[in-house]
Design a protein around this motif. Structure first.
Motif, PDB file in Angstrom:
ATOM      1  N   ARG A  44     -27.316  24.892  26.780  1.00  0.00           N
ATOM      2  CA  ARG A  44     -28.063  25.773  27.762  1.00  0.00           C
ATOM      3  C   ARG A  44     -28.524  26.918  27.331  1.00  0.00           C
ATOM      4  O   ARG A  44     -27.705  27.479  26.490  1.00  0.00           O
ATOM      5  CB  ARG A  44     -27.208  25.746  29.048  1.00  0.00           C
ATOM      6  CG  ARG A  44     -27.857  26.263  30.322  1.00  0.00           C
ATOM      7  CD  ARG A  44     -27.051  26.182  31.284  1.00  0.00           C
ATOM      8  NE  ARG A  44     -27.650  26.625  32.753  1.00  0.00           N
ATOM      9  CZ  ARG A  44     -27.194  26.346  33.922  1.00  0.00           C
ATOM     10  NH1 ARG A  44     -25.982  25.653  34.110  1.00  0.00           N
ATOM     11  NH2 ARG A  44     -28.296  26.704  34.994  1.00  0.00           N
ATOM     12  N   ALA A  45     -29.401  27.201  27.924  1.00  0.00           N
ATOM     13  CA  ALA A  45     -30.117  28.854  27.503  1.00  0.00           C
ATOM     14  C   ALA A  45     -30.613  29.475  28.886  1.00  0.00           C
ATOM     15  O   ALA A  45     -31.040  28.779  29.670  1.00  0.00           O
ATOM     16  CB  ALA A  45     -31.100  28.586  26.234  1.00  0.00           C
ATOM     17  N   LYS A  46     -30.952  30.621  28.667  1.00  0.00           N
ATOM     18  CA  LYS A  46     -31.523  31.409  29.820  1.00  0.00           C
ATOM     19  C   LYS A  46     -32.608  32.375  28.805  1.00  0.00           C
ATOM     20  O   LYS A  46     -32.044  33.292  27.877  1.00  0.00           O
ATOM     21  CB  LYS A  46     -30.481  32.086  30.393  1.00  0.00           C
ATOM     22  CG  LYS A  46     -29.859  31.563  31.365  1.00  0.00           C
ATOM     23  CD  LYS A  46     -28.767  32.524  32.105  1.00  0.00           C
ATOM     24  CE  LYS A  46     -27.704  31.648  32.970  1.00  0.00           C
ATOM     25  NZ  LYS A  46     -28.399  30.935  34.226  1.00  0.00           N
ATOM     26  N   ILE A  47     -33.748  32.547  29.425  1.00  0.00           N
ATOM     27  CA  ILE A  47     -34.811  33.442  28.771  1.00  0.00           C
ATOM     28  C   ILE A  47     -35.364  34.164  29.994  1.00  0.00           C
ATOM     29  O   ILE A  47     -35.891  33.775  31.039  1.00  0.00           O
ATOM     30  CB  ILE A  47     -35.563  32.387  28.131  1.00  0.00           C
ATOM     31  CG1 ILE A  47     -37.000  33.329  27.559  1.00  0.00           C
ATOM     32  CG2 ILE A  47     -36.463  31.508  28.698  1.00  0.00           C
ATOM     33  CD1 ILE A  47     -37.845  32.547  26.254  1.00  0.00           C
ATOM     34  N   ALA A  48     -35.616  35.432  29.718  1.00  0.00           N
ATOM     35  CA  ALA A  48     -36.086  36.369  30.625  1.00  0.00           C
ATOM     36  C   ALA A  48     -37.307  36.886  30.325  1.00  0.00           C
ATOM     37  O   ALA A  48     -37.638  37.356  29.242  1.00  0.00           O
ATOM     38  CB  ALA A  48     -35.072  37.545  30.759  1.00  0.00           C
ATOM     39  N   VAL A  49     -38.582  36.614  31.155  1.00  0.00           N
ATOM     40  CA  VAL A  49     -39.655  36.953  30.973  1.00  0.00           C
ATOM     41  C   VAL A  49     -40.386  37.847  31.880  1.00  0.00           C
ATOM     42  O   VAL A  49     -39.798  38.034  33.188  1.00  0.00           O
ATOM     43  CB  VAL A  49     -40.593  35.442  30.730  1.00  0.00           C
ATOM     44  CG1 VAL A  49     -40.078  34.896  29.736  1.00  0.00           C
ATOM     45  CG2 VAL A  49     -40.558  34.650  32.055  1.00  0.00           C
ATOM     46  N   ILE A  50     -41.342  38.407  31.421  1.00  0.00           N
ATOM     47  CA  ILE A  50     -42.277  39.277  32.532  1.00  0.00           C
ATOM     48  C   ILE A  50     -43.677  39.290  32.085  1.00  0.00           C
ATOM     49  O   ILE A  50     -43.895  39.089  31.014  1.00  0.00           O
ATOM     50  CB  ILE A  50     -41.685  40.961  32.324  1.00  0.00           C
ATOM     51  CG1 ILE A  50     -42.281  41.878  33.236  1.00  0.00           C
ATOM     52  CG2 ILE A  50     -41.832  41.309  31.158  1.00  0.00           C
ATOM     53  CD1 ILE A  50     -41.740  43.203  33.577  1.00  0.00           C
ATOM     54  N   SER A  51     -44.408  39.600  33.370  1.00  0.00           N
ATOM     55  CA  SER A  51     -45.827  39.440  32.870  1.00  0.00           C
ATOM     56  C   SER A  51     -46.630  40.694  33.234  1.00  0.00           C
ATOM     57  O   SER A  51     -46.114  41.425  34.023  1.00  0.00           O
ATOM     58  CB  SER A  51     -46.539  38.385  34.140  1.00  0.00           C
ATOM     59  OG  SER A  51     -48.020  38.464  34.083  1.00  0.00           O
ATOM     60  N   HIS A  52     -47.475  41.004  32.292  1.00  0.00           N
ATOM     61  CA  HIS A  52     -48.167  42.265  32.481  1.00  0.00           C
ATOM     62  C   HIS A  52     -49.603  42.220  33.225  1.00  0.00           C
ATOM     63  O   HIS A  52     -50.111  43.094  33.102  1.00  0.00           O
ATOM     64  CB  HIS A  52     -48.422  42.783  31.012  1.00  0.00           C
ATOM     65  CG  HIS A  52     -46.985  43.159  30.240  1.00  0.00           C
ATOM     66  ND1 HIS A  52     -46.288  44.130  30.705  1.00  0.00           N
ATOM     67  CD2 HIS A  52     -46.759  42.529  29.126  1.00  0.00           C
ATOM     68  CE1 HIS A  52     -45.297  44.135  29.772  1.00  0.00           C
ATOM     69  NE2 HIS A  52     -45.336  43.153  28.800  1.00  0.00           N
ATOM     70  N   ASP A  53     -49.653  40.877  33.681  1.00  0.00           N
ATOM     71  CA  ASP A  53     -50.887  40.593  34.578  1.00  0.00           C
ATOM     72  C   ASP A  53     -50.384  40.343  35.753  1.00  0.00           C
ATOM     73  O   ASP A  53     -49.838  39.095  35.909  1.00  0.00           O
ATOM     74  CB  ASP A  53     -51.757  39.821  34.020  1.00  0.00           C
ATOM     75  CG  ASP A  53     -52.807  39.115  34.568  1.00  0.00           C
ATOM     76  OD1 ASP A  53     -52.934  39.642  35.815  1.00  0.00           O
ATOM     77  OD2 ASP A  53     -53.900  38.974  33.901  1.00  0.00           O
ATOM     78  N   GLY A  54     -50.732  40.976  36.749  1.00  0.00           N
ATOM     79  CA  GLY A  54     -50.207  40.502  38.387  1.00  0.00           C
ATOM     80  C   GLY A  54     -50.621  39.258  38.683  1.00  0.00           C
ATOM     81  O   GLY A  54     -49.952  38.725  39.849  1.00  0.00           O
ATOM     82  N   GLY A  55     -51.447  38.680  38.123  1.00  0.00           N
ATOM     83  CA  GLY A  55     -52.105  37.450  38.650  1.00  0.00           C
ATOM     84  C   GLY A  55     -51.717  36.362  37.916  1.00  0.00           C
ATOM     85  O   GLY A  55     -51.937  35.237  38.294  1.00  0.00           O
ATOM     86  N   ILE A  56     -50.739  36.536  36.954  1.00  0.00           N
ATOM     87  CA  ILE A  56     -49.971  35.434  36.387  1.00  0.00           C
ATOM     88  C   ILE A  56     -48.467  35.500  36.518  1.00  0.00           C
ATOM     89  O   ILE A  56     -47.930  36.499  36.284  1.00  0.00           O
ATOM     90  CB  ILE A  56     -50.193  35.470  34.846  1.00  0.00           C
ATOM     91  CG1 ILE A  56     -51.770  35.444  34.460  1.00  0.00           C
ATOM     92  CG2 ILE A  56     -49.644  34.557  34.010  1.00  0.00           C
ATOM     93  CD1 ILE A  56     -52.212  35.658  33.125  1.00  0.00           C
ATOM     94  N   ASP A  57     -48.015  34.400  36.915  1.00  0.00           N
ATOM     95  CA  ASP A  57     -46.612  34.084  37.114  1.00  0.00           C
ATOM     96  C   ASP A  57     -45.918  33.694  35.728  1.00  0.00           C
ATOM     97  O   ASP A  57     -46.377  32.603  35.285  1.00  0.00           O
ATOM     98  CB  ASP A  57     -46.426  32.789  38.119  1.00  0.00           C
ATOM     99  CG  ASP A  57     -44.828  32.442  38.246  1.00  0.00           C
ATOM    100  OD1 ASP A  57     -44.098  33.400  38.081  1.00  0.00           O
ATOM    101  OD2 ASP A  57     -44.759  31.322  38.646  1.00  0.00           O
TER     102      ASP A  57
END
Length: 538
Positions: A240-253
């Motif tokens: 199992r793994a966990k990956i944390a992501v963030i978008s720098h474009d408010g229109g993209i999930d």
């Protein structure tokens, strides 16, 4: 074998051929030839002579020269390669120490042994140049994914052909019980490249968190383009793994982009990682919020963060405990790796029991020290009072808001609290004086009698002793031992003295003793401030 005009060009042609085959600079091969010819010439003329060979890069002509250096008469050791100023006057005008005299000598004929030696020198130089080229090439590729073919397996370690060299996939860097046969294609992460005597050593990994990050970068164009950023990865390889992501474009999930249409993108990564389950989590600057996300699929009722200790306390519903912890602690362990914090998980019933115990302890404290009945003591605790200092020195208006407390009662409460605290202070000071504490420490501003008693019990009896203490010895702290964070108890930690306060007190003591010049200290602080400002500008 003499170097005649017939084989002069052959030298250059050989150098070009070897360089092209090994993909190295032809100049390096020519330099190797020059060194090998010079070594052969020394065996002919004498090992003590400084014989040098220069091959013309256009014609291939080899020129043999003998070099002698002018040295001081007292330092003359090698008569074949050195000479004094007096001797040099026979060959040079106005010779100076350090000058060199170069004269051409006849070319040598290479016998069978000399030719074999020359060949060995050239091969050695070519190997070294090839190793340097491989190291530089793969060093630049460290931190990326590479495809290769399995050549063989040695003691569980897989040797992989990566084109212009071989790399090693150690058995502890393989996922689960992966096994490979010669010829199998394998995709790995270049974890490390080292320069060693036997050549560059390339170490691969399929268990590194960076491998998963690079796979997502290949599958998700938004990550490659920098629109989505991978902030953290935690893995239990093959499981199992966990990956944390963030978008720098408010229109993209960010989560939806990584999952892809019908899960196509994440499934491609899962397949490469032998079915490893992946939780994609939205990253958040707020640590408690991020932790709630990281503990998915478990629900979290409450989060308490201790930033100084880098620990976090999580309260979950009783029925969610096993889900939050995960099988063999996997879920909470991955969440801890992802956030970089130690996580303590407790159920709502356990937290309620702990709060009830704290309530009872504080109630008992007020009953015993202020001579109150249980109901009145409970009222104080319910209003948020946790210790005697708060009762003794709080604004009287804060006591008047308690039901049934008038001004006389409030004054009586504060009088009792202050009298008890003063009695404790007298007792602590008497104990410290019995232990031999000196007056200069008693007079030091910022230390209460209880603090002085705690210092005296540990052997800190004077201002000089206090000034030699480190800030962490007073305030406590955390150290890492064998990968585990270990608590260091401070002498004044129980009095809520933090590191900054401890540092200021110790520095003040050193200034009072004359160990530190305040002017120099102020100048150093200004210089540090200027350096910090410069770094920010850069």
């Amino acid at each position: 074998m003499a170097i005649t005009s017939a084989n002069q060009l052959e030298l250059l042609q050989t150098a070009e051929a070897v360089a092209r085959e090994k993909m190295i600079d032809p100049g390096l091969v020519v330099e190797a030839m020059e060194e090998s010819l010079a070594r052969a010439a020394k065996s002919r003329y004498g090992a003590e002579m400084d014989i040098r060979v220069s091959i013309d890069r256009k014609t291939g002509k080899a020129t043999f020269t003998r070099v002698r250096t002018v040295v001081d008469e007292e330092e003359l050791e090698n008569y074949q390669a050195e000479m004094t100023v007096e001797t040099a006057k026979q060959y040079m005008a106005d010779p100076q120490i350090g000058d060199t005299f170069v004269e051409e000598v006849p070319p040598v004929e290479l016998g069978r042994i000399a030719a074999q030696s020359a060949k060995q020198v050239i091969l050695q130089k070519v190997r070294e140049a090839e190793r340097d080229r491989q190291f530089e090439e793969f060093q630049d590729r460290a931190g990326t994914i590479i495809n290769g073919a399995v050549k063989r397996e040695e003691y569980g370690n897989v040797i992989v052909d990566v084109g212009r060299g071989e790399a090693m996939l150690r058995r502890n860097e393989k996922i689960g019980r992966e096994s490979y046969r010669p010829g199998d294609r394998v995709r790995c992460f270049i974890k490390d490249v080292r320069r060693e005597t036997r050549g560059p050593q390339i170490f691969l990994s399929r268990t590194a968190p960076e491998f998963m990050a690079e796979l997502f970068k290949m599958e998700v164009p938004e990550i490659y383009d920098g629109i989505i950023e991978i902030k953290a990865v935690a893995r239990d390889p093959g499981s199992r793994a966990k990956i944390a992501v963030i978008s720098h474009d408010g229109g993209i999930d960010p989560v939806g982009a990584c999952v892809g249409m019908r899960g196509s993108r994440v499934q491609a990564v899962v397949n490469e990682l032998q079915g490893e389950k992946i939780d994609i989590i939205p990253w958040n600057e707020d640590t408690p919020t991020f932790l709630v996300n990281a503990l998915q699929p478990a629900e979290v009722s409450k989060v308490v963060l201790d930033e100084e200790a880098e620990r976090i306390e999580v309260v979950v519903p009783d029925e969610q405990l096993s889900l939050a912890i995960g099988r063999r602690g996997q879920n909470v362990r991955l969440a801890s790796q992802l956030t970089g914090l130690d996580i303590d998980i407790m159920t709502e019933s356990e937290e309620s029991e702990r709060r009830q115990k704290e309530f009872e302890q504080r109630t008992k404290l007020f009953m015993e020290t202020l001579d109150l009945d249980e109901f009145f003591a409970q009222l104080l605790v319910s209003e948020g009072f946790t210790n005697l200092e708060e009762v003794a020195y709080v604004e009287i208006d804060e006591l008047l808001v308690i039901d049934g407390v008038d001004e006389d009662t409030a004054n009586e409460l504060q009088t009792r609290a202050r009298e008890f605290l003063e009695a404790q202070a007298r007792k602590a000071m008497e104990r410290a004086q019995e232990l031999g504490v000196q007056q200069n420490l008693i007079d030091f501003e910022g230390l209460t009698p209880q603090m002085i008693e705690a210092l005296a019990e540990d052997g800190v009896l004077s201002l000089e002793d206090f000034a030699t203490c480190a800030d962490w010895e007073l305030a406590g702290g955390w150290t890492t031992v064998d990968g585990q964070r270990v608590k260091d108890d401070g002498l004044l930690e129980k009095f809520d003295v933090d590191l900054e306060e401890a540092q200021n007190m110790v520095m003040t003591a050193r200034i009072l003793l004359g160990w530190v010049d305040p002017a120099e200290l102020e100048a150093a602080e200004e210089e540090d401030g200027e350096d910090a400002a410069t770094e920010e500008e850069v």
